[in-house]
Design a protein around this motif. Structure first.
Motif, PDB file in Angstrom:
ATOM      1  N   GLU A 230      -5.687  -1.411  -7.443  1.00 12.73           N
ATOM      2  CA  GLU A 230      -6.335  -2.469  -6.666  1.00 12.73           C
ATOM      3  C   GLU A 230      -6.624  -3.691  -7.533  1.00 12.73           C
TER       4      GLU A 230
ATOM      5  N   ASP B  94      -0.971   5.509   3.264  1.00  9.77           N
ATOM      6  CA  ASP B  94      -2.323   4.962   3.138  1.00  9.77           C
ATOM      7  C   ASP B  94      -2.998   5.579   1.920  1.00  9.77           C
TER       8      ASP B  94
ATOM      9  N   ALA C  17       0.831  -1.196   0.000  1.00  8.28           N
ATOM     10  CA  ALA C  17       0.000   0.000   0.000  1.00  8.28           C
ATOM     11  C   ALA C  17       0.872   1.254   0.000  1.00  8.28           C
TER      12      ALA C  17
END
Length: 260
Positions: free
Chosen positions: A117, A88, A59
């Motif tokens: 993603e 994040d 991430a």
């Protein structure tokens, strides 16, 4: 080794090359049983409780890509240094959306995050025992839904890959490009799920791994069970006020099997 008050660290399990400490709350074991016994509907966060989406692509790497892209747009200073340091990508999107609204810049950042993603799905690492837990609850007739800040297309891709889609569909409630101001901790996704499955908050349990999940559960009026794969996450959840946190999905599965 320092531990969180009220918790003993029962051991370590090597999982997909990672070490996961198993946190067991000793002061109220019956509370875990009652949480599970009373659940007629379970809302799962996705990244964490079901899988580690960025197991193959961190991430932090995604957040660095966002930082470089926003710097190219002359927008890096939109976030403070401490915000970039968190690594994040969802926090970056939420922060930008709070300042820019549903602008084309925010839409493009969301599209780029969705692409990242989707690329991460093939390398995502299943959370140990989550698959068996999901199938067990589904077989018992408990209504299941996913409420997440991730892209629903990425979630569905993962579920199809592991043949879990039948346990959840059509109840996958993820990031809506038209409502980026409604990401957790806003209870928007949870309320959508409750309305769709026809569940009352009093009979619903949410499983999440972040303080934002806890805040959303509280706002929606549903019970919360924290999942922490390491001591850092356990501490964050407890500092946020989580009353029950497990370090392994096996703990939940064991209780569930004992209730059959």
């Amino acid at each position: 080794m320092e531990t969180t008050p009220g918790v003993w660290w029962a051991g370590e399990a090597v999982r997909s090359g990672q070490t996961e400490r198993m946190a067991v709350e000793t002061r109220s074991p019956s509370h875990l049983t009652e949480l599970i016994r009373g659940a007629r509907c379970v809302l799962f966060d996705f990244d964490g409780p079901i899988c580690r989406l960025f197991a193959g692509l961190s991430a932090r790497q995604v957040a660095r890509d966002q930082e470089r892209w926003l710097a190219g747009q002359g927008m890096r200073e939109t976030l403070h240094e401490w915000e970039w340091a968190k690594g994040d990508p969802h926090a970056v999107l939420i922060r930008l959306a709070s300042q820019q609204g549903n602008s084309e810049l925010v839409r493009e950042l969301e599209r780029r995050l969705t692409e990242q993603e989707l690329l991460a799905v093939p390398g995502a690492g299943p959370t140990q025992h989550a698959d068996a837990l999901i199938r067990a609850w589904s077989a018992m007739g408990v209504r299941l839904a996913i409420t997440t800040n991730n892209s629903p297309s990425a979630v569905r891709s993962y579920l199809r890959h592991w043949s879990l889609d039948g346990c959840f569909e059509p109840h996958v409630y993820g990031r809506d490009p038209e409502a980026l101001d409604r990401l957790k901790p806003d209870p928007y996704q949870l309320k959508r799920a409750l309305d769709a499955v026809g569940a009352a908050p009093a009979e619903t349990l949410m499983i999440g791994d972040a303080p934002t999940d806890l805040a959303a559960a509280r706002a929606a009026g549903v019970a919360f069970l924290g999942y922490a794969r390491n001591e850092r996450k356990d501490l964050l959840l407890r500092e946020a006020g989580a009353g029950q946190v497990v370090g392994s999905m096996e703990q939940i599965l064991t209780v569930l099997r004992g209730l059959r």
